[in-house]
Design a protein around this motif. Structure first.
Motif, PDB file in Angstrom:
ATOM      1  N   SER A 155      -5.580   1.777   3.912  1.00 31.29           N
ATOM      2  CA  SER A 155      -6.737   1.212   3.218  1.00 31.29           C
ATOM      3  C   SER A 155      -7.495   2.317   2.489  1.00 31.29           C
ATOM      4  CB  SER A 155      -7.631   0.516   4.242  1.00 31.29           C
ATOM      5  OG  SER A 155      -8.766  -0.015   3.607  1.00 31.29           O
ATOM      6  N   PRO A 156      -6.878   2.921   1.476  1.00 28.35           N
ATOM      7  CA  PRO A 156      -7.507   4.058   0.800  1.00 28.35           C
ATOM      8  C   PRO A 156      -8.606   3.610  -0.163  1.00 28.35           C
ATOM      9  CG  PRO A 156      -5.473   3.535  -0.278  1.00 28.35           C
ATOM     10  CD  PRO A 156      -5.568   2.626   0.911  1.00 28.35           C
ATOM     11  N   SER A 157      -9.397   4.576  -0.578  1.00 31.47           N
ATOM     12  CA  SER A 157     -10.416   4.310  -1.584  1.00 31.47           C
ATOM     13  C   SER A 157     -10.336   5.392  -2.646  1.00 31.47           C
ATOM     14  CB  SER A 157     -11.803   4.294  -0.942  1.00 31.47           C
ATOM     15  OG  SER A 157     -12.088   5.546  -0.372  1.00 31.47           O
ATOM     16  N   GLY A 158     -10.986   5.153  -3.767  1.00 33.44           N
ATOM     17  CA  GLY A 158     -11.014   6.134  -4.840  1.00 33.44           C
ATOM     18  C   GLY A 158      -9.646   6.322  -5.478  1.00 33.44           C
ATOM     19  N   GLY A 159      -9.387   7.540  -5.927  1.00 30.71           N
ATOM     20  CA  GLY A 159      -8.146   7.857  -6.614  1.00 30.71           C
ATOM     21  C   GLY A 159      -6.918   7.715  -5.729  1.00 30.71           C
ATOM     22  N   PHE A 160      -7.106   7.858  -4.438  1.00 26.13           N
ATOM     23  CA  PHE A 160      -5.984   7.746  -3.499  1.00 26.13           C
ATOM     24  C   PHE A 160      -5.407   6.328  -3.511  1.00 26.13           C
ATOM     25  CE2 PHE A 160      -4.451   8.181   1.085  1.00 26.13           C
ATOM     26  CZ  PHE A 160      -3.385   8.966   0.728  1.00 26.13           C
ATOM     27  N   ALA A 161      -6.234   5.339  -3.843  1.00 22.39           N
ATOM     28  CA  ALA A 161      -5.781   3.948  -3.870  1.00 22.39           C
ATOM     29  C   ALA A 161      -4.832   3.679  -5.037  1.00 22.39           C
ATOM     30  CB  ALA A 161      -6.980   3.019  -3.945  1.00 22.39           C
ATOM     31  N   LEU A 162      -4.773   4.584  -6.020  1.00 25.01           N
ATOM     32  CA  LEU A 162      -3.867   4.406  -7.156  1.00 25.01           C
ATOM     33  C   LEU A 162      -2.406   4.581  -6.758  1.00 25.01           C
ATOM     34  CD1 LEU A 162      -5.879   6.332  -9.896  1.00 25.01           C
ATOM     35  CD2 LEU A 162      -5.748   3.857  -9.537  1.00 25.01           C
ATOM     36  N   ALA A 163      -2.158   5.336  -5.709  1.00 19.74           N
ATOM     37  CA  ALA A 163      -0.776   5.529  -5.246  1.00 19.74           C
ATOM     38  C   ALA A 163      -0.328   4.261  -4.510  1.00 19.74           C
ATOM     39  CB  ALA A 163      -0.691   6.729  -4.312  1.00 19.74           C
ATOM     40  N   PRO A 164       0.892   3.788  -4.795  1.00 15.85           N
ATOM     41  CA  PRO A 164       1.367   2.581  -4.104  1.00 15.85           C
ATOM     42  C   PRO A 164       1.567   2.835  -2.609  1.00 15.85           C
ATOM     43  CG  PRO A 164       3.091   3.509  -5.499  1.00 15.85           C
ATOM     44  CD  PRO A 164       1.853   4.293  -5.762  1.00 15.85           C
ATOM     45  N   LEU A 165       1.538   1.751  -1.845  1.00 17.83           N
ATOM     46  CA  LEU A 165       1.661   1.857  -0.389  1.00 17.83           C
ATOM     47  C   LEU A 165       2.944   2.564   0.019  1.00 17.83           C
ATOM     48  CD1 LEU A 165       0.662   1.203   2.461  1.00 17.83           C
ATOM     49  CD2 LEU A 165       1.795  -1.024   2.256  1.00 17.83           C
ATOM     50  N   TRP A 166       4.065   2.240  -0.639  1.00 22.72           N
ATOM     51  CA  TRP A 166       5.328   2.861  -0.244  1.00 22.72           C
ATOM     52  C   TRP A 166       5.286   4.373  -0.425  1.00 22.72           C
ATOM     53  CZ3 TRP A 166       7.948   5.674  -3.820  1.00 22.72           C
ATOM     54  CH2 TRP A 166       7.701   5.418  -5.165  1.00 22.72           C
ATOM     55  N   LEU A 167       4.563   4.842  -1.453  1.00 24.39           N
ATOM     56  CA  LEU A 167       4.458   6.286  -1.683  1.00 24.39           C
ATOM     57  C   LEU A 167       3.569   6.939  -0.625  1.00 24.39           C
ATOM     58  CD1 LEU A 167       5.077   8.788  -3.343  1.00 24.39           C
ATOM     59  CD2 LEU A 167       3.196   8.165  -4.874  1.00 24.39           C
ATOM     60  N   ARG A 168       2.483   6.270  -0.276  1.00 20.31           N
ATOM     61  CA  ARG A 168       1.601   6.815   0.770  1.00 20.31           C
ATOM     62  C   ARG A 168       2.319   6.872   2.113  1.00 20.31           C
ATOM     63  NH1 ARG A 168      -2.099   2.984  -1.640  1.00 20.31           N
ATOM     64  NH2 ARG A 168      -1.969   1.778   0.286  1.00 20.31           N
ATOM     65  N   LEU A 169       3.055   5.815   2.439  1.00 16.07           N
ATOM     66  CA  LEU A 169       3.817   5.810   3.700  1.00 16.07           C
ATOM     67  C   LEU A 169       4.933   6.854   3.672  1.00 16.07           C
ATOM     68  CD1 LEU A 169       4.096   1.970   4.348  1.00 16.07           C
ATOM     69  CD2 LEU A 169       2.764   3.628   5.673  1.00 16.07           C
ATOM     70  N   GLY A 170       5.604   6.974   2.540  1.00 18.32           N
ATOM     71  CA  GLY A 170       6.680   7.959   2.417  1.00 18.32           C
ATOM     72  C   GLY A 170       6.177   9.381   2.539  1.00 18.32           C
ATOM     73  N   SER A 171       5.033   9.670   1.909  1.00 20.02           N
ATOM     74  CA  SER A 171       4.497  11.030   2.014  1.00 20.02           C
ATOM     75  C   SER A 171       4.020  11.319   3.434  1.00 20.02           C
ATOM     76  CB  SER A 171       3.374  11.258   1.000  1.00 20.02           C
ATOM     77  OG  SER A 171       2.291  10.395   1.251  1.00 20.02           O
ATOM     78  N   ALA A 172       3.498  10.303   4.119  1.00 16.92           N
ATOM     79  CA  ALA A 172       3.136  10.493   5.529  1.00 16.92           C
ATOM     80  C   ALA A 172       4.392  10.794   6.356  1.00 16.92           C
ATOM     81  CB  ALA A 172       2.413   9.267   6.074  1.00 16.92           C
ATOM     82  N   GLY A 173       5.480  10.091   6.051  1.00 16.42           N
ATOM     83  CA  GLY A 173       6.750  10.357   6.736  1.00 16.42           C
ATOM     84  C   GLY A 173       7.266  11.760   6.478  1.00 16.42           C
TER      85      GLY A 173
END
Length: 113
Positions: free
Chosen positions: A62-80
């Motif tokens: 549940s990001p906010s600001g500029g971080f919300a522009l990245a799609p969920l799959w990219l955020r999950l992948g970078s966390a991985g």
């Protein structure tokens, strides 16, 4: 900025510094008596870990600001990627965070967002 504003800002910085230093000094004095393998210290480590995990989950899901522009799959992948780097880097937190950040930034750049 007027001289009055600058003086107030300087006073605020000095007050914040001393308020922080009091607690740091008290922590140094009291930590000498703590048992690192004791139940209290283990509980503090678990609470700190849970807080960090909750913060990371909120930022990824549940990001906010500029971080919300990245799609969920990219955020999950970078966390991985960060978790993998942390694990392979012998539990280096700095390596895990840096790898996740690089993966996220490269992914956003590749998507053109």
């Amino acid at each position: 900025m007027t001289p009055h504003d600058a003086g107030f800002l300087l006073l605020a910085v000095i007050a914040a510094f001393f308020a922080n230093e009091i607690w740091r000094a008290l922590g140094v004095v009291l930590s000498a008596r703590l048992d690192e393998d004791g139940a209290l210290f283990a509980w503090v480590r678990m609470v700190a870990t849970a807080l960090v995990a909750g913060l990371v989950a909120k930022l990824v899901l549940s990001p906010s600001g500029g971080f919300a522009l990245a799609p969920l799959w990219l955020r999950l992948g970078s966390a991985g990627v960060g978790i993998a780097a942390y694990t392979l880097g012998r539990r280096s937190l700095a390596l895990g965070v840096a790898a996740a950040e690089v993966a996220l930034v490269l992914g956003v750049v590749a998507l053109g967002a």
